[in-house]
Each structure stands twice: as C-alpha cells, then as structure tokens.
Design an enzyme around this catalytic site. Sequence first.
Site, PDB file in Angstrom:
ATOM      1  N   LYS A  13       0.837  -1.213   0.000  1.00 51.54           N
ATOM      2  CA  LYS A  13       0.000   0.000   0.000  1.00 51.54           C
ATOM      3  C   LYS A  13       0.867   1.256   0.000  1.00 51.54           C
ATOM      4  O   LYS A  13       0.641   2.176  -0.763  1.00 51.54           O
ATOM      5  CB  LYS A  13      -0.906   0.049   1.243  1.00 51.54           C
ATOM      6  CG  LYS A  13      -1.831  -1.128   1.409  1.00 51.54           C
ATOM      7  CD  LYS A  13      -2.706  -0.983   2.642  1.00 51.54           C
ATOM      8  CE  LYS A  13      -1.947  -0.943   3.952  1.00 51.54           C
ATOM      9  NZ  LYS A  13      -1.222  -2.191   4.293  1.00 51.54           N
ATOM     10  N   ARG A  88      -9.203   1.454   8.933  1.00 52.04           N
ATOM     11  CA  ARG A  88      -8.583   0.188   9.303  1.00 52.04           C
ATOM     12  C   ARG A  88      -9.602  -0.768   9.914  1.00 52.04           C
ATOM     13  O   ARG A  88      -9.275  -1.890  10.235  1.00 52.04           O
ATOM     14  CB  ARG A  88      -7.545   0.551  10.351  1.00 52.04           C
ATOM     15  CG  ARG A  88      -6.416  -0.362  10.566  1.00 52.04           C
ATOM     16  CD  ARG A  88      -5.551  -0.467   9.369  1.00 52.04           C
ATOM     17  NE  ARG A  88      -4.288  -1.016   9.724  1.00 52.04           N
ATOM     18  CZ  ARG A  88      -3.131  -0.478   9.388  1.00 52.04           C
ATOM     19  NH1 ARG A  88      -3.085   0.616   8.694  1.00 52.04           N
ATOM     20  NH2 ARG A  88      -2.027  -1.071   9.720  1.00 52.04           N
ATOM     21  N   ARG A 127      11.913  -5.970   4.391  1.00 53.06           N
ATOM     22  CA  ARG A 127      11.650  -4.532   4.242  1.00 53.06           C
ATOM     23  C   ARG A 127      12.632  -3.699   5.058  1.00 53.06           C
ATOM     24  O   ARG A 127      12.951  -4.012   6.193  1.00 53.06           O
ATOM     25  CB  ARG A 127      10.237  -4.198   4.701  1.00 53.06           C
ATOM     26  CG  ARG A 127      10.001  -2.681   4.721  1.00 53.06           C
ATOM     27  CD  ARG A 127       8.573  -2.304   4.769  1.00 53.06           C
ATOM     28  NE  ARG A 127       7.885  -2.808   5.936  1.00 53.06           N
ATOM     29  CZ  ARG A 127       6.591  -2.599   6.147  1.00 53.06           C
ATOM     30  NH1 ARG A 127       5.886  -1.940   5.263  1.00 53.06           N
ATOM     31  NH2 ARG A 127       6.014  -3.087   7.219  1.00 53.06           N
ATOM     32  N   ARG A 160      11.764  -1.881  10.682  1.00 55.80           N
ATOM     33  CA  ARG A 160      10.723  -1.445  11.611  1.00 55.80           C
ATOM     34  C   ARG A 160      10.571  -2.447  12.760  1.00 55.80           C
ATOM     35  O   ARG A 160      10.628  -3.657  12.547  1.00 55.80           O
ATOM     36  CB  ARG A 160       9.389  -1.325  10.871  1.00 55.80           C
ATOM     37  CG  ARG A 160       9.154   0.060  10.321  1.00 55.80           C
ATOM     38  CD  ARG A 160       7.997   0.138   9.393  1.00 55.80           C
ATOM     39  NE  ARG A 160       6.759  -0.463   9.856  1.00 55.80           N
ATOM     40  CZ  ARG A 160       5.614  -0.388   9.196  1.00 55.80           C
ATOM     41  NH1 ARG A 160       5.564   0.277   8.041  1.00 55.80           N
ATOM     42  NH2 ARG A 160       4.530  -0.955   9.645  1.00 55.80           N
ATOM     43  N   ARG A 171      -0.277  -8.930  13.284  1.00 56.04           N
ATOM     44  CA  ARG A 171      -0.844  -7.887  12.411  1.00 56.04           C
ATOM     45  C   ARG A 171      -1.724  -8.502  11.333  1.00 56.04           C
ATOM     46  O   ARG A 171      -2.743  -7.925  10.949  1.00 56.04           O
ATOM     47  CB  ARG A 171       0.291  -7.058  11.786  1.00 56.04           C
ATOM     48  CG  ARG A 171       0.951  -6.143  12.803  1.00 56.04           C
ATOM     49  CD  ARG A 171       2.283  -5.614  12.316  1.00 56.04           C
ATOM     50  NE  ARG A 171       2.171  -4.741  11.172  1.00 56.04           N
ATOM     51  CZ  ARG A 171       3.198  -4.425  10.384  1.00 56.04           C
ATOM     52  NH1 ARG A 171       4.395  -4.923  10.620  1.00 56.04           N
ATOM     53  NH2 ARG A 171       3.016  -3.628   9.359  1.00 56.04           N
TER      54      ARG A 171
HETATM   55  P1  AP5 Z   1       4.929  -1.600   1.749  1.00 53.87           P
HETATM   56  O1  AP5 Z   1       4.592  -0.734   0.600  1.00 53.87           O
HETATM   57  O2  AP5 Z   1       5.763  -1.017   2.842  1.00 53.87           O
HETATM   58  O3  AP5 Z   1       3.602  -2.295   2.318  1.00 53.87           O
HETATM   59  P2  AP5 Z   1       2.400  -1.702   3.164  1.00 53.87           P
HETATM   60  O4  AP5 Z   1       1.184  -2.392   2.685  1.00 53.87           O
HETATM   61  O5  AP5 Z   1       2.415  -0.195   3.154  1.00 53.87           O
HETATM   62  O6  AP5 Z   1       2.828  -2.268   4.575  1.00 53.87           O
HETATM   63  P3  AP5 Z   1       2.772  -1.637   6.029  1.00 53.87           P
HETATM   64  O7  AP5 Z   1       3.466  -2.607   6.941  1.00 53.87           O
HETATM   65  O8  AP5 Z   1       3.287  -0.229   6.059  1.00 53.87           O
HETATM   66  O9  AP5 Z   1       1.283  -1.663   6.290  1.00 53.87           O
HETATM   67  P4  AP5 Z   1       0.618  -1.708   7.587  1.00 53.87           P
HETATM   68  O10 AP5 Z   1      -0.746  -1.463   7.095  1.00 53.87           O
HETATM   69  O11 AP5 Z   1       0.751  -2.862   8.482  1.00 53.87           O
HETATM   70  O12 AP5 Z   1       1.406  -0.595   8.432  1.00 53.87           O
HETATM   71  P5  AP5 Z   1       1.079   0.910   8.796  1.00 53.87           P
HETATM   72  O13 AP5 Z   1       2.322   1.672   8.693  1.00 53.87           O
HETATM   73  O14 AP5 Z   1      -0.137   1.376   8.056  1.00 53.87           O
HETATM   74  O15 AP5 Z   1       5.628  -2.925   1.177  1.00 53.87           O
HETATM   75  C1  AP5 Z   1       6.081  -3.958   2.029  1.00 53.87           C
HETATM   76  C2  AP5 Z   1       7.421  -4.526   1.492  1.00 53.87           C
HETATM   77  O16 AP5 Z   1       7.199  -5.189   0.257  1.00 53.87           O
HETATM   78  C3  AP5 Z   1       8.463  -3.443   1.210  1.00 53.87           C
HETATM   79  O17 AP5 Z   1       9.728  -3.920   1.523  1.00 53.87           O
HETATM   80  C4  AP5 Z   1       8.305  -3.182  -0.272  1.00 53.87           C
HETATM   81  O18 AP5 Z   1       9.493  -2.689  -0.833  1.00 53.87           O
HETATM   82  C5  AP5 Z   1       7.945  -4.571  -0.801  1.00 53.87           C
HETATM   83  N1  AP5 Z   1       7.066  -4.537  -1.971  1.00 53.87           N
HETATM   84  C6  AP5 Z   1       6.057  -3.652  -2.213  1.00 53.87           C
HETATM   85  N2  AP5 Z   1       5.435  -3.924  -3.362  1.00 53.87           N
HETATM   86  C7  AP5 Z   1       6.030  -5.039  -3.862  1.00 53.87           C
HETATM   87  C8  AP5 Z   1       5.816  -5.854  -5.033  1.00 53.87           C
HETATM   88  N3  AP5 Z   1       4.848  -5.583  -5.924  1.00 53.87           N
HETATM   89  N4  AP5 Z   1       6.614  -6.925  -5.212  1.00 53.87           N
HETATM   90  C9  AP5 Z   1       7.598  -7.248  -4.315  1.00 53.87           C
HETATM   91  N5  AP5 Z   1       7.848  -6.515  -3.200  1.00 53.87           N
HETATM   92  C10 AP5 Z   1       7.075  -5.431  -2.964  1.00 53.87           C
HETATM   93  O19 AP5 Z   1       0.628   0.735  10.310  1.00 53.87           O
HETATM   94  C11 AP5 Z   1       1.540   0.344  11.318  1.00 53.87           C
HETATM   95  C12 AP5 Z   1       0.800   0.268  12.647  1.00 53.87           C
HETATM   96  O20 AP5 Z   1       0.253   1.578  12.972  1.00 53.87           O
HETATM   97  C13 AP5 Z   1      -0.420  -0.660  12.663  1.00 53.87           C
HETATM   98  O21 AP5 Z   1      -0.072  -1.997  12.932  1.00 53.87           O
HETATM   99  C14 AP5 Z   1      -1.241  -0.015  13.779  1.00 53.87           C
HETATM  100  O22 AP5 Z   1      -0.751  -0.366  15.045  1.00 53.87           O
HETATM  101  C15 AP5 Z   1      -1.015   1.470  13.577  1.00 53.87           C
HETATM  102  N6  AP5 Z   1      -2.034   2.087  12.698  1.00 53.87           N
HETATM  103  C16 AP5 Z   1      -1.826   2.653  11.478  1.00 53.87           C
HETATM  104  N7  AP5 Z   1      -2.979   3.135  10.968  1.00 53.87           N
HETATM  105  C17 AP5 Z   1      -3.941   2.852  11.888  1.00 53.87           C
HETATM  106  C18 AP5 Z   1      -5.351   3.087  11.937  1.00 53.87           C
HETATM  107  N8  AP5 Z   1      -6.019   3.667  10.918  1.00 53.87           N
HETATM  108  N9  AP5 Z   1      -6.028   2.648  13.021  1.00 53.87           N
HETATM  109  C19 AP5 Z   1      -5.393   2.063  14.047  1.00 53.87           C
HETATM  110  N10 AP5 Z   1      -4.063   1.799  14.064  1.00 53.87           N
HETATM  111  C20 AP5 Z   1      -3.345   2.197  12.997  1.00 53.87           C
END
Ligand code: AP5
Length: 214
Positions: A13, A88, A127, A160, A171
Amino acid sequence: MKIVMLGAPGAGKGTQAAMIAEKFGIPHISTGDIFRYNLKNGTELGKKAKEYMDQGLLVPDELTCEIVADRIFMDDCKNGYILDGFPRNISQGEYLTKVLREAGQKVDFAINVDVPDENIVVRMSGRRACPNCGATYHIVNIPPKKEGICDTCGSELIQRADDKAETVKKRLDVYHDATEPLIQFYKGLGVLYTVDGTKPMSEVFADITKILED
Ligand code: AP5
C-alpha cells in the site's frame, strides 16, 4: 480524487501510494507514518501509539480518527489525497464516510492490493525503511543503490520494530478480523477496485493508474 488504499500489512500500500501521490500531485497520508513520526519525536501521541503498534494491534479509534479528519481538510487536500492505512476497521470506515458526507464529499476509489499471507511474511522480513523521509525498500526486490542507505535522502535505513515475524503474524490476524471487512464495505459503496499485488511493483502501479484514469 479521494483514494483509500486497502490491503494486508506489507501488501505494498505504502509503496503504491507514494507513486500515485507523485503521479497525480496529491498528498500521501499514511496513519502509520504519522504515528511513527510522533514516536520518533517523543510526543504523547507517539508514546500512546507505540504501546499498540509494538504488539501489532490497532491504535484506538479515538487517537486515530481526529488526526485524519484534521489532515484531510487541509489546504493541500483540495484536489484530493491518498489515504494509506486508514480506515482500518468498519467504525473508521463509517467515520470517514460521515465526515466526508458532512462536507458534501465521498471516497472515489478504494484500491484493494491483494496479496496472500504467505508472500507477506517474506516481504516484511526484507523490508527496510528510511526513518527520515519514509522511503521503503526491500533487500531483495527493491534494494537501495547503496546497501543500508536511503537513495532519496542518504539516511541510514532501519528495520521497523513491528516487522519481527511474531508481530507480523499478529498484524495479519488483526487485518483479517478488523480490516478485511472493509472490502465488502467499499464494494457496497460501489467504489471498490482490486489489483493483484503479487505482480512486480511497476505492473501493480500500471494497473492502479489505469483504474484511476479510466
Ligand atoms: P509496503 O509498501 O511497505 O507495504 P504496506 O502495505 O504499506 O505495509 P505496512 O506494513 O506499512 O502496512 P501496515 O498497514 O501494516 O502498516 P502501517 O504503517 O499502516 O511494502 C512492504 C514490502 O514489500 C516493502 O519492503 C516493499 O518494498 C515490498 N514490496 C512492495 N510492493 C512489492 C511488489 N509488488 N513486489 C515485491 N515486493 C514489494 O501501520 C503500522 C501500525 O500503525 C499498525 O499496525 C497499527 O498499530 C497502527 N495504525 C496505522 N494506521 C492505523 C489506523 N487507521 N487505526 C489504528 N491503528 C493504525
């Protein structure tokens, strides 16, 4: 153009949201990045969020919803934005629909980046992220030009804290329980589009761009 990114943790994402934001000249709003920024700067919000993030749990809605509602009505959001990591759960989805409706607006596209759980664990363990500018890499799939160093700003890359294998599993559980139902929610609103997130990054981007431009 108001876009919501859906998908499991590690589905890509953030990677896609950054590319879309650049192509369409709209802000990329990541709640995860907002929490990590606050954590890095030792704010009260950051300290509270850390308790949940480190366990792979969602930060409570009362800490999350208002931040987003403030951000999406800022001046730079007039032509749209891409929300990455929000909503979320269904209650956040309903909250967003309500605040937008009150402003005579709505989500135009909910893009679901579909990746099976098996691929996710491999992606997360490889990552690396830039703590300074937020750029994301993968040690095998998308390596930085110089090992361990951000191509964009030259900072040292980090893994991270919540990318440890056991936290990733938690997660994923939280994703299936709380976040996945949003796929039906946005389908019901007639704005759901699903892309195959297992394709190479550039192909996923092309698929999303086609949806947004059609
Ligand atoms: P990446 O693009 O980083 O993936 P992502 O889907 O953004 O993953 P996140 O871990 O950031 O999502 P998340 O939803 O768990 O975390 P968030 O920061 O929102 O890609 C992942 C890896 O794959 C990278 O290494 C990339 O290079 C690689 N890649 C990408 N595309 C690829 C492809 N096509 N092919 C091969 N490799 C590829 O949230 C973190 C924490 O914050 C949550 O757990 C929660 O505690 C809190 N939080 C955030 N938002 C909320 C909310 N709205 N409500 C409550 N808690 C929240």
